[in-house]
Design a protein around this motif. Structure first.
Motif, short mmCIF file in Angstrom:
data_model
loop_
_atom_site.label_atom_id
_atom_site.label_comp_id
_atom_site.label_asym_id
_atom_site.label_seq_id
_atom_site.Cartn_x
_atom_site.Cartn_y
_atom_site.Cartn_z
N VAL A 35 -90.28 5.97 17.59
CA VAL A 35 -89.01 6.65 17.36
C VAL A 35 -88.71 6.66 15.87
O VAL A 35 -89.08 5.75 15.14
CB VAL A 35 -87.82 5.98 18.10
CG1 VAL A 35 -88.06 5.93 19.58
CG2 VAL A 35 -87.55 4.61 17.55
N ASP A 72 -85.95 6.78 12.71
CA ASP A 72 -84.65 6.20 12.44
C ASP A 72 -84.39 6.43 10.96
O ASP A 72 -85.29 6.23 10.15
CB ASP A 72 -84.70 4.69 12.75
CG ASP A 72 -83.43 4.21 13.43
OD1 ASP A 72 -82.56 5.04 13.70
OD2 ASP A 72 -83.33 3.00 13.68
N SER A 103 -87.91 3.47 11.00
CA SER A 103 -88.49 3.80 12.31
C SER A 103 -89.18 2.60 12.97
O SER A 103 -89.56 1.63 12.32
CB SER A 103 -89.47 4.95 12.16
OG SER A 103 -90.77 4.49 12.02
N THR A 156 -96.47 7.13 23.01
CA THR A 156 -96.00 7.92 21.87
C THR A 156 -96.28 9.41 22.07
O THR A 156 -96.07 10.19 21.15
CB THR A 156 -96.68 7.47 20.55
OG1 THR A 156 -98.10 7.61 20.71
CG2 THR A 156 -96.36 6.03 20.22
N GLN A 178 -91.94 10.91 24.39
CA GLN A 178 -90.87 11.00 23.38
C GLN A 178 -89.74 11.91 23.86
O GLN A 178 -88.56 11.65 23.59
CB GLN A 178 -91.43 11.52 22.06
CG GLN A 178 -92.33 10.51 21.37
CD GLN A 178 -92.53 10.84 19.90
OE1 GLN A 178 -92.04 11.83 19.40
NE2 GLN A 178 -93.27 9.98 19.21
N LEU A 235 -87.71 9.92 26.28
CA LEU A 235 -86.91 8.91 25.59
C LEU A 235 -85.69 9.54 24.92
O LEU A 235 -84.63 8.93 24.82
CB LEU A 235 -87.75 8.17 24.54
CG LEU A 235 -88.71 7.11 25.07
CD1 LEU A 235 -89.56 6.55 23.93
CD2 LEU A 235 -87.96 5.99 25.76
N ASN A 236 -85.87 10.78 24.46
CA ASN A 236 -84.74 11.45 23.83
C ASN A 236 -83.73 11.93 24.87
O ASN A 236 -82.53 11.69 24.74
CB ASN A 236 -85.21 12.62 22.98
CG ASN A 236 -84.05 13.30 22.29
OD1 ASN A 236 -83.49 14.26 22.80
ND2 ASN A 236 -83.65 12.76 21.15
N TYR A 272 -83.17 8.53 21.90
CA TYR A 272 -83.99 8.11 20.77
C TYR A 272 -84.56 9.32 20.02
O TYR A 272 -84.98 10.30 20.63
CB TYR A 272 -85.14 7.21 21.23
CG TYR A 272 -84.70 5.80 21.53
CD1 TYR A 272 -84.13 5.02 20.53
CD2 TYR A 272 -84.84 5.25 22.79
CE1 TYR A 272 -83.71 3.73 20.79
CE2 TYR A 272 -84.42 3.96 23.07
CZ TYR A 272 -83.85 3.20 22.06
OH TYR A 272 -83.43 1.93 22.32
N THR A 273 -84.56 9.24 18.71
CA THR A 273 -85.05 10.34 17.88
C THR A 273 -86.57 10.38 17.91
O THR A 273 -87.21 9.36 17.64
CB THR A 273 -84.57 10.15 16.44
OG1 THR A 273 -83.18 9.83 16.46
CG2 THR A 273 -84.80 11.41 15.62
N PRO A 274 -87.14 11.54 18.22
CA PRO A 274 -88.61 11.61 18.28
C PRO A 274 -89.24 11.58 16.89
O PRO A 274 -88.54 11.67 15.88
CB PRO A 274 -88.86 12.96 18.95
CG PRO A 274 -87.61 13.74 18.78
CD PRO A 274 -86.49 12.78 18.62
N THR A 275 -90.56 11.46 16.87
CA THR A 275 -91.27 11.51 15.59
C THR A 275 -92.21 12.72 15.54
O THR A 275 -92.69 13.07 14.47
CB THR A 275 -92.12 10.24 15.37
OG1 THR A 275 -93.06 10.13 16.44
CG2 THR A 275 -91.25 9.01 15.34
#
Lengths: 417, 291
Positions: free
Chosen positions: A140, A142, A298, A321, A326, A329-330, A335-338
């Motif tokens: 994630v 951050d 992150s 991941t 992701q 999770l968002n 949660y912010t993805p990558t």
């Protein structure tokens, strides 16, 4: 006699059959991951989905403590004892160089291939590879954000002077008791705040392993933080404020601005939040021509060098991941993805309108120094700037001391910074 | 016969060696090594360099002073208050059992929990103290953000937590004092003050000493309260030696220096205890010569 022989034969054949059966059964590889409690909770469904689709791997997650540094303490204690029970660690970006230098991590290049970081959104690729090797893959993203009240102003400030001017006007009009709250406690959060302001004033923490902390820009940054407290824009209590305390004050409607991480967005927009729908965020203020910086914070997976199940652990890493994970999770946990592909997912964009803003903030990401002695560097910085915030030391004096202490630390570390 | 004596003591001695002597010797060895993240955690001999570094480390001396200040203030307060509470709880009051139980509660709480509680009590501007002051239209007191005040806040929280421990020890001591001594004193017409000074305190001395010893040892090694309540801040004003040693070991991965720090504070503790014992002996001799 014959009976006894028969009994022996039966026993023997049963034993042989059992052994063959055990050998013939597919070998199940255990993979163990240590995560901070919130991530362990958020990944529960993903973990059971993985175990369903991968019968040959038994993935188990250890639910670590809630607090960031407590997770590190747990991981380090287990690593110091020799054989760590974990294969993967979910780590804060600032720990990686230290863990790598201690020899605890397995480089991931060989496992993930040369194009491993190809799909990462701009900003998210930072801090994963250094000294020529890939050490982590981010789960994630951050980054530091400047939250502002849409009910108090039409547009957020873009320069430090504007932030001060808006705060003073609102305070004078009696609309908020305080202007701006942030993390000023003597801890890692303060280093993140300082890095953003430092870059916003045109300064740097390290350039080519040389500290730049007594530069005019660095002194101006520290003075600005001190003046915020002196002028009553920031409460004196900021010197012991972490993220929860700042959020508490901002959420109560007692401040116009707050510096915090993306998690605060969800908190501020909960149904019972007094500020629901009255908040927006942007990147940190900066002087004309200087970058609006967002400290990268992150969380990502690293593999332990001592893992006995590396190939299976890599499969776990890829799964957790992946774009699909992701996205989940968002959607479910915010949660912010990558991954760029997740940021650009139309379904996600519709469900989460601030995703574009987060992506922009991520593109402004700046890294804390990638050094094995980063923990010491940061300890020097937050301790010293904290004395500026409490007013015990003037900014020029404190920054000069910080500069010489940081230089001494890097010198004694033999240029390994 | 001698050898049999030693044989019987051997298990206990081995345990003591394993628990106390071995780690100390290991630390002594570690303090002559550079073992940190920079050496890939491999020990490299550097002789007395860590000790030189300790000697020149202003932060070590600052933390020493802060640890001593914290210990002296909190232990004296705890001894005084603990004695008062013990005397009170020793009185034949109604509901004494309940009172004794309640007064033990702070000590039964885990330190981290009570430190979080105090963090909230001292919260500015939402904690109860700040609210009370605001209600009285008085300015807020920056308990946790002003270096001149924060160490007192840590002393306050520690006193609240460990006074019951001292009181409990002293209460046990009070109950060993025979009641007829007090009766005799009352018959002789002794004032309460005199009774306290001539009967209670002398007979309580062994218990006072034990409480003092326990509390000093704990206070000089204070870690969890500080870590949760202030993190050593603001401006490093509440950092204790134990916290500094922890930072070096667990955050900085500098084990050589962390061992040196621990041994350094151990040495200071030894010197203090030695000085305390000497002063104690002299004062006894002095009292003896007066009689």
């Amino acid at each position: 006699m014959a009976q006894r022989w028969r009994l022996l034969l039966v026993t023997f054949s049963v034993a042989v059959l059992l052994t063959v059966g055990a050998l013939a059964r597919p070998q199940i590889e255990p993979v163990s991951v240590l995560m901070p409690a919130p991530f362990a909770d958020a990944t529960t469904e993903l973990v059971s989905a993985f175990n369903r689709s991968h019968p040959r791997i038994a993935l188990s997650v250890t639910r670590g403590p809630l607090e960031t540094e407590a997770v590190s303490d747990l991981a380090i204690s287990s690593l110091l004892l020799g054989e760590s029970p974990y294969d993967l660690l979910l780590m804060d970006v600032s720990w990686t160089p230290k863990y790598a230098a201690a020899g605890w991590l397995e480089p991931l290049d060989r496992w993930l291939g040369p194009d491993a970081l190809g799909d990462l959104a701009p900003g998210a690729e930072l801090g994963n590879a250094f000294s020529g090797q890939l050490w982590r893959f981010p789960l994630v993203a951050d980054m530091g954000l400047l939250y502002w009240r849409t009910d108090l102003m039409a547009a957020p400030p873009r320069t430090p002077a504007e932030l001060v001017a808006i705060s003073r006007r609102l305070q004078r009009e009696g609309r908020v008791p305080w202007g701006y709250v942030w993390q000023g406690k003597q801890y890692e959060g303060l280093s993140c705040v300082v890095l953003e302001v430092l870059r916003g004033f045109g300064g740097h923490w390290l350039v080519k392993n040389q500290p730049q902390l007594d530069s005019p820009a660095a002194v101006a940054a520290a003075s600005w933080l001190q003046d915020l407290v002196r002028q009553g824009i920031t409460p004196e209590a900021v010197a012991n404020m972490g993220e929860p305390e700042a959020l508490q004050l901002f959420q109560a409607g007692d401040a116009a601005f707050m510096r915090n991480w993306p998690y605060a967005w969800a908190e501020l927009n909960k149904p019972d939040s007094p500020l629901r729908g009255k908040v927006a965020f942007t990147t940190m203020v900066s002087e004309e021509g200087e970058p609006h910086a967002a400290t990268q914070g992150s969380w990502g997976f690293s593999m332990l060098a001592g893992s006995q199940h590396k190939a299976a652990a890599v499969e776990v890493l890829r799964f957790l991941t992946s774009a699909e994970a992701q996205k989940q999770l968002n959607l479910r946990w915010g949660y912010t993805p990558t991954r760029l592909s997740v940021f650009e997912d139309p379904e996600l964009r519709a469900a989460n309108p601030v995703l574009t803003d987060l992506q922009q903030a991520l593109a402004a990401a700046v890294l804390r120094p990638l050094s094995p002695v980063y923990a010491q560097l940061s300890d020097l910085l937050y301790r010293d700037v904290n004395t500026v915030i409490t007013g015990d030391e003037s900014a020029p004096t404190a920054m000069r001391a910080l500069q010489s202490n940081s230089e001494r630390l890097l010198r004694s570390s033999g240029g390994q910074g | 016969m001698r050898w049999r004596l030693w044989l019987l003591m051997a298990p206990a001695l081995a345990l003591l060696l394993a628990i106390f002597a071995a780690p100390l010797l290991h630390y002594l060895w570690l303090s002559t090594q550079a073992q940190s993240v920079l050496t890939g955690l491999q020990p490299q001999p550097i002789r007395a360099q860590q000790w030189l570094r300790l000697w020149n480390d202003g932060r070590f001396w600052q933390d020493t002073w802060q640890t001593l200040r914290f210990s002296a203030a909190s232990v004296s307060l705890e001894m005084l208050l603990g004695l008062a509470v013990a005397l009170l709880l020793n009185q034949p009051l109604r509901g004494r059992g309940l009172l004794r139980t309640i007064s033990l509660l702070p000590w039964a709480l885990p330190t981290t929990v009570m430190a979080l509680g105090w963090r909230w009590i001292f919260n500015d501007p939402y904690g109860p103290i700040s609210r009370l002051l605001a209600g009285l239209e008085l300015p807020a007191i920056p308990f946790l953000s002003n270096p001149a005040l924060t160490w007192m806040a840590t002393v306050g929280a520690d006193t609240w937590k460990t006074t019951p421990f001292v009181a409990l020890l002293l209460l046990a001591g009070l109950q060993t004092i025979p009641a007829d001594l007090y009766e005799a004193a009352a018959l002789e017409g002794a004032t309460p003050w005199k009774t306290l000074r001539r009967i209670t305190l002398p007979l309580l001395t062994p218990y006072l000493l034990i409480a003092l010893l326990f509390r000093l040892a704990q206070a000089l090694g204070v870690f969890d309260l500080i870590q949760v309540l202030t993190g050593g801040g603001p401006a490093g004003s509440t950092e204790s030696l134990a916290l500094y040693a922890y930072l070096n070991a667990m955050r900085f991965l500098d084990f050589g220096y962390s061992a040196t720090l621990l041994l350094g504070s151990f040495a200071i503790l030894l010197i203090l205890c030695g000085a305390g014992a000497l002063i104690w002996r002299w004062s006894l001799r002095w009292q003896g010569s007066l009689r």
